[in-house]
Design an enzyme around this catalytic site. Structure first.
Site, PDB file in Angstrom:
ATOM      1  N   SER A  34       0.974  -1.234  -0.159  1.00  0.00           N
ATOM      2  CA  SER A  34       0.058   0.103   0.058  1.00  0.00           C
ATOM      3  C   SER A  34       1.039   1.298  -0.093  1.00  0.00           C
ATOM      4  O   SER A  34       1.908   1.224  -0.776  1.00  0.00           O
ATOM      5  CB  SER A  34      -0.861   0.013   1.130  1.00  0.00           C
TER       6      SER A  34
ATOM      7  N   TYR B  74      -4.650   7.873  -7.579  1.00  0.00           N
ATOM      8  CA  TYR B  74      -3.640   7.340  -6.765  1.00  0.00           C
ATOM      9  C   TYR B  74      -4.189   6.765  -5.410  1.00  0.00           C
ATOM     10  O   TYR B  74      -4.145   5.587  -4.985  1.00  0.00           O
ATOM     11  CB  TYR B  74      -2.408   7.888  -6.774  1.00  0.00           C
TER      12      TYR B  74
ATOM     13  N   LYS C 152      -5.133   3.040  -3.335  1.00  0.00           N
ATOM     14  CA  LYS C 152      -4.415   2.644  -2.307  1.00  0.00           C
ATOM     15  C   LYS C 152      -5.514   2.452  -1.122  1.00  0.00           C
ATOM     16  O   LYS C 152      -5.205   1.580  -0.348  1.00  0.00           O
ATOM     17  CB  LYS C 152      -3.202   3.622  -1.914  1.00  0.00           C
TER      18      LYS C 152
END
Length: 273
Positions: A132, A146, A150
């Protein structure tokens, strides 16, 4: 008998450092990457098998898993490391680039995990480590895509823990902070459209702020993350999340103890927003 780890995105950065680290610890390593010529140095090591794998190509996933098992008889650990970061105003991204970010960081991770799970389930053991980021629990401006991926990795991993623990399979999450890799180069996808004038002052502040942060704080070496990954695999504890790097420990610690207004206000102040 040596254990075996399969690593995605092993051509550089964290993936390559982890392949080397586990090899040095006596493990068998299936080092996968989109272009195998980037892994020639790894291929020269004993007990390292370099295989072509693109997490967005189901056929290459199945082939790499099958060939890796044929070579070493088992996959004891899966490291889902392949990924990249897309940053910029959401309006500046074409839908194709949006899908590519999620196909790589989220769908690709699920596809590789799904391909390996039957073997771990049959063995009644195994460990899945998902890379992660501090960006899986906190955000920076213009990281909608992004951070979305994650945060998804964090949620998927935690949920997967429940269903796999009764089968003898562990799920771990490693959360690196700023790392000395090429994330700002080929692993960084920045989109901006200067005709979207309203965003430009904030884009300029973000770019200047991120550069200042990088200058003020030297990132950790990829080898540090490799060591944290090794700890996650071998420590024998039920711990799920492993921060990697002093900045990760500090920032994630603050995220847990501070309310949203205070923490996000601190990020804005640091970046000049």
């Amino acid at each position: 008998m040596a254990q075996t780890i399969l690593i995605t995105g092993a051509s550089s950065g964290i993936g390559k450092a982890t392949a080397q680290f586990f090899h040095d610890k006596g493990w068998n390593v299936i080092a996968t990457m989109r272009k195998t010529e980037a892994g020639e140095d790894l291929a020269g090591l004993d007990n390292v098998f370099v295989a072509q794998l693109d997490v967005t190509d189901p056929g290459s996933i199945e082939q790499a898993v099958s060939d890796g098992i044929a070579r070493f008889s088992a996959i004891d650990v899966l490291l889902n490391n392949a990924g990249y970061g897309a940053y910029g105003p959401l309006e500046a991204f074409a839908m194709e680039r949006i899908r590519r970010q999620f196909d790589t960081n989220v769908i690709g991770l699920l596809a590789v995990t799904k391909a390996v799970l039957p073997h771990m389930r049959a063995a009644k053991s195994g460990t899945i480590v998902n890379i992660s980021s501090i960006g899986g629990q906190m955000t920076f401006p213009f990281g909608t895509l992004y951070h979305g991926t994650k945060f998804a990795v964090e949620g998927m991993s935690e949920a997967l823990h429940f269903e796999l623990e009764p089968l003898g399979i562990k799920v771990k999450i490693v959360e690196p902070g700023m790392i000395k890799t090429d994330f700002g180069g080929r692993s960084f996808d920045f989109a901006n459209d200067e005709t979207l004038a309203e965003y430009q002052p904030s884009v300029a502040k973000m770019m200047a702020g991120m550069q200042a942060m990088q200058e003020q704080q030297d990132g950790s070496e990829p080898e540090l993350v490799a060591e944290v990954i090794y700890t996650a695999v071998t420590d024998g504890t039920p711990a799920m999340r492993y921060p990697a790097g002093p900045d990760a420990v500090e920032l994630l610690g603050n995220r847990k103890k501070l309310d949203d207004l205070t923490f996000i206000g601190g990020i804005k102040q640091q970046l000049g927003f």
